[in-house]
Structure formats: C-alpha cells, structure tokens
Design a protein around this motif. Structure first.
Motif, PDB file in Angstrom:
ATOM      1  N   MET A  14      18.692  40.188 -15.926  1.00  6.20           N
ATOM      2  CA  MET A  14      19.645  40.680 -14.932  1.00  6.20           C
ATOM      3  C   MET A  14      20.032  39.535 -14.000  1.00  6.20           C
ATOM      4  SD  MET A  14      19.081  43.667 -12.054  1.00  6.20           S
ATOM      5  CE  MET A  14      19.784  45.095 -12.826  1.00  6.20           C
ATOM      6  N   ASN A  15      21.317  39.404 -13.725  1.00  7.72           N
ATOM      7  CA  ASN A  15      21.740  38.381 -12.776  1.00  7.72           C
ATOM      8  C   ASN A  15      22.299  39.043 -11.510  1.00  7.72           C
ATOM      9  OD1 ASN A  15      24.392  39.174 -13.338  1.00  7.72           O
ATOM     10  ND2 ASN A  15      24.640  37.606 -14.906  1.00  7.72           N
ATOM     11  N   LYS A  16      22.812  38.228 -10.609  1.00 11.24           N
ATOM     12  CA  LYS A  16      23.251  38.745  -9.313  1.00 11.24           C
ATOM     13  C   LYS A  16      24.390  39.769  -9.462  1.00 11.24           C
ATOM     14  CE  LYS A  16      23.623  35.692  -5.794  1.00 11.24           C
ATOM     15  NZ  LYS A  16      24.412  34.736  -4.995  1.00 11.24           N
TER      16      LYS A  16
ATOM     17  N   GLU B 261      27.901  42.407  -0.445  1.00 11.48           N
ATOM     18  CA  GLU B 261      27.515  41.893   0.876  1.00 11.48           C
ATOM     19  C   GLU B 261      26.018  42.103   1.136  1.00 11.48           C
ATOM     20  OE1 GLU B 261      28.737  40.386   4.801  1.00 11.48           O
ATOM     21  OE2 GLU B 261      29.574  40.294   2.798  1.00 11.48           O
ATOM     22  N   ILE B 262      25.510  43.273   0.747  1.00  6.99           N
ATOM     23  CA  ILE B 262      24.095  43.580   0.965  1.00  6.99           C
ATOM     24  C   ILE B 262      23.184  42.658   0.158  1.00  6.99           C
ATOM     25  CG2 ILE B 262      22.362  45.368   0.435  1.00  6.99           C
ATOM     26  CD1 ILE B 262      24.624  47.316   1.613  1.00  6.99           C
TER      27      ILE B 262
ATOM     28  N   LEU C  86      23.100  43.043 -10.686  1.00  4.81           N
ATOM     29  CA  LEU C  86      22.373  43.712  -9.601  1.00  4.81           C
ATOM     30  C   LEU C  86      23.367  44.408  -8.664  1.00  4.81           C
ATOM     31  CD1 LEU C  86      19.758  44.294  -7.999  1.00  4.81           C
ATOM     32  CD2 LEU C  86      19.994  42.062  -6.927  1.00  4.81           C
TER      33      LEU C  86
ATOM     34  N   ARG D  31      24.457  53.268  -8.254  1.00  8.31           N
ATOM     35  CA  ARG D  31      23.378  54.153  -7.794  1.00  8.31           C
ATOM     36  C   ARG D  31      23.591  54.679  -6.379  1.00  8.31           C
ATOM     37  NH1 ARG D  31      18.725  52.225 -10.793  1.00  8.31           N
ATOM     38  NH2 ARG D  31      19.576  52.031 -12.883  1.00  8.31           N
TER      39      ARG D  31
ATOM     40  N   THR E 165      24.911  47.479 -10.467  1.00  9.37           N
ATOM     41  CA  THR E 165      23.937  48.580 -10.570  1.00  9.37           C
ATOM     42  C   THR E 165      23.746  49.245  -9.208  1.00  9.37           C
ATOM     43  OG1 THR E 165      22.815  47.248 -12.246  1.00  9.37           O
ATOM     44  CG2 THR E 165      21.670  49.223 -11.506  1.00  9.37           C
ATOM     45  N   LEU E 166      23.706  48.433  -8.157  1.00  7.05           N
ATOM     46  CA  LEU E 166      23.556  48.977  -6.801  1.00  7.05           C
ATOM     47  C   LEU E 166      24.759  49.858  -6.434  1.00  7.05           C
ATOM     48  CD1 LEU E 166      21.959  49.050  -4.116  1.00  7.05           C
ATOM     49  CD2 LEU E 166      23.150  46.968  -3.434  1.00  7.05           C
TER      50      LEU E 166
ATOM     51  N   GLU F 286      12.279  42.797 -17.956  1.00  3.21           N
ATOM     52  CA  GLU F 286      13.470  41.948 -17.867  1.00  3.21           C
ATOM     53  C   GLU F 286      13.401  41.030 -16.642  1.00  3.21           C
ATOM     54  OE1 GLU F 286      18.290  42.415 -17.470  1.00  3.21           O
ATOM     55  OE2 GLU F 286      17.154  44.234 -17.876  1.00  3.21           O
ATOM     56  N   ASP F 287      13.813  39.776 -16.819  1.00  5.28           N
ATOM     57  CA  ASP F 287      13.831  38.814 -15.711  1.00  5.28           C
ATOM     58  C   ASP F 287      15.022  39.066 -14.795  1.00  5.28           C
ATOM     59  OD1 ASP F 287      11.751  37.668 -17.057  1.00  5.28           O
ATOM     60  OD2 ASP F 287      12.896  35.955 -17.808  1.00  5.28           O
TER      61      ASP F 287
ATOM     62  N   ILE G  45      15.899  48.954  -7.860  1.00  5.79           N
ATOM     63  CA  ILE G  45      16.544  48.439  -9.072  1.00  5.79           C
ATOM     64  C   ILE G  45      15.802  47.201  -9.563  1.00  5.79           C
ATOM     65  CG2 ILE G  45      18.659  47.348  -9.979  1.00  5.79           C
ATOM     66  CD1 ILE G  45      20.183  49.174  -7.861  1.00  5.79           C
TER      67      ILE G  45
ATOM     68  N   LEU H   9      16.402  35.521   3.151  1.00  3.74           N
ATOM     69  CA  LEU H   9      15.182  34.921   2.611  1.00  3.74           C
ATOM     70  C   LEU H   9      15.309  33.395   2.617  1.00  3.74           C
ATOM     71  CD1 LEU H   9      14.406  37.836   1.809  1.00  3.74           C
ATOM     72  CD2 LEU H   9      13.719  36.972  -0.407  1.00  3.74           C
ATOM     73  N   SER H  10      16.457  32.891   2.139  1.00  5.31           N
ATOM     74  CA  SER H  10      16.666  31.437   2.088  1.00  5.31           C
ATOM     75  C   SER H  10      16.553  30.811   3.481  1.00  5.31           C
ATOM     76  CB  SER H  10      18.038  31.107   1.507  1.00  5.31           C
ATOM     77  OG  SER H  10      18.156  31.622   0.212  1.00  5.31           O
TER      78      SER H  10
ATOM     79  N   MET I 227      17.677  36.880 -12.376  1.00 10.93           N
ATOM     80  CA  MET I 227      18.093  35.520 -12.050  1.00 10.93           C
ATOM     81  C   MET I 227      19.154  35.590 -10.959  1.00 10.93           C
ATOM     82  SD  MET I 227      18.430  32.389 -13.834  1.00 10.93           S
ATOM     83  CE  MET I 227      19.687  31.141 -13.963  1.00 10.93           C
TER      84      MET I 227
ATOM     85  N   ILE J 291      23.384  39.213   1.832  1.00 10.80           N
ATOM     86  CA  ILE J 291      22.621  39.136   3.084  1.00 10.80           C
ATOM     87  C   ILE J 291      21.123  39.082   2.794  1.00 10.80           C
ATOM     88  CG2 ILE J 291      22.003  40.390   5.221  1.00 10.80           C
ATOM     89  CD1 ILE J 291      24.905  41.377   5.344  1.00 10.80           C
ATOM     90  N   PHE J 292      20.674  39.879   1.827  1.00 14.72           N
ATOM     91  CA  PHE J 292      19.251  39.900   1.487  1.00 14.72           C
ATOM     92  C   PHE J 292      18.762  38.511   1.077  1.00 14.72           C
ATOM     93  CE2 PHE J 292      15.711  40.454  -1.485  1.00 14.72           C
ATOM     94  CZ  PHE J 292      14.854  41.235  -0.718  1.00 14.72           C
ATOM     95  N   PHE J 293      19.408  37.912   0.078  1.00 12.08           N
ATOM     96  CA  PHE J 293      18.925  36.621  -0.420  1.00 12.08           C
ATOM     97  C   PHE J 293      19.204  35.485   0.566  1.00 12.08           C
ATOM     98  CE2 PHE J 293      18.979  39.141  -4.329  1.00 12.08           C
ATOM     99  CZ  PHE J 293      17.654  38.963  -4.686  1.00 12.08           C
TER     100      PHE J 293
END
Lengths: 91, 96
Positions: free
Chosen positions: A1-3, A23-24, A6, A13, A9-10, B42-43, B33, A32-33, B45, A27-29
């Motif tokens: 799964m990539n960004k 945006e969410i 993600l 759901r 899928t978000l 599953e990874d 998720i 963290l950075s 990235m 902001i999350f990643f």
C-alpha cells in the motif's frame, strides 16, 4: 500500500472528501517528520512509538572494495511496534 | 513532550473545516486501515517518509532464563520501519 492508496481507502471508509483525506494523511506524516527533526519522541497508542537514536561515528568498510571509510555520526528514528499492532501482525 | 494523537488532531482541526471529534475519527480510521493492512502481511510505503514492512522471523531454539529449560520459539511476524532517504537527510541537517 502506498500513500495514494491509503488516501483513497480513507475516503471510502469515511465521509471525508478526497482532499480532506489527503490533507489528513499529509498532516499525520508531516507532524511525525517535524518531531523527528526536532529530536522529539512520538507515541501513537496501539500503533507505534518512535524515538531518535543517536549513532556515534565509526570506521566501516566498503564491502565491495574493502576500503576503510569513516561513517559520520548520525541520527535515525527508531521504530517500536505498539502492543495492538504487534499482536495483530503476528500469527 | 512527546507527540501524540491529540496534537495531530489539533493540527487537523486548525487547517480543515472539521470538528475535533471528526478529526479524531479520521485519524482513528486511518490508523485502523494501516493496522489492518500490516496485519494482512502487506507493506505500507509512504514516499518521503519511509516504509513499514512486515517481516517473517524464523522459528528458533531458546531457553527459559528462569528455569534453564530449552524451548522451541515459533516463527513470528513483526513490523519494521525503514526511514526514507529524504527524511533521513532532513533529520541529519540536510547534508550527509
């Protein structure tokens, strides 16, 4: 799964629009950075925690040529898997 | 102070037209998720951030340190994280 997966899928759901979902995730990643750059700890219950580990300089070798190289000191985020994630991933 | 979900939720409500409860639900959905994806093997990235990888560890022989008894440890699956090169450079001050 990539960004992108993600984000889509978000969106599926939740009631979020595609741009809100994007945006969410951003902001999350980004949060963290930013914490990693400041050297701050991160703790996301049930998922994971991170702390910045300082690595000292050491003399390594180029595995191809056998040549000695000095590895400068570095900082890296150290990942620790949260309890819930750990239990769900394991058999 | 460590960064937690609360700070991230505040940042989301500042930048978006979402109530704190909606921002919280959104983050919880996103984490769910990610957890479900990793649980399926599953990874994940995230470009510019890093990669969450599911790795299989082989079964090994261990010993109970309290009783000295030999035991067989089952194979297991764990999550590891690999920092992206870009983020790694930023953490180390832009060079290296």
């Amino acid at each position: 799964m990539n960004k992108l997966e993600l984000i889509s899928t978000l969106k599926e759901r939740t009631n979020l629009t595609k741009s809100e979902a994007a945006e969410i995730v951003k902001i999350f990643f980004d949060s963290l950075s930013e914490s990693f750059i400041k050297g701050e700890r991160v703790e996301i219950r049930g998922f994971c925690s991170f702390h910045i580990k300082e690595y000292q300089s050491y003399t390594g070798r180029n595995p191809k040529t056998g040549e000695k190289v000095t590895i400068p000191p570095k900082r890296l985020p150290f990942f620790k898997c949260g309890k819930e994630l750990k239990e769900r991933v394991d058999y | 102070m460590a960064l937690t979900k609360i700070t991230i939720i505040e940042k989301i409500t500042e930048k978006n037209n979402l109530k704190p409860s909606e921002a919280k639900d959104a983050i919880e959905s996103m984490l769910e998720i990610m957890k479900a994806t990793l649980a399926s093997g599953e990874d994940i990235m995230i470009s510019g951030f890093g990669k969450f990888q599911v790795n299989e560890k082989a079964p090994r022989k261990g010993r109970n340190p309290a009783t000295g008894e030999n035991m067989e440890l089952d194979k297991r699956r764990v999550v590891t994280f690999r920092c992206a090169g870009k983020l790694r450079d930023e953490i180390n001050g832009g060079t290296n």
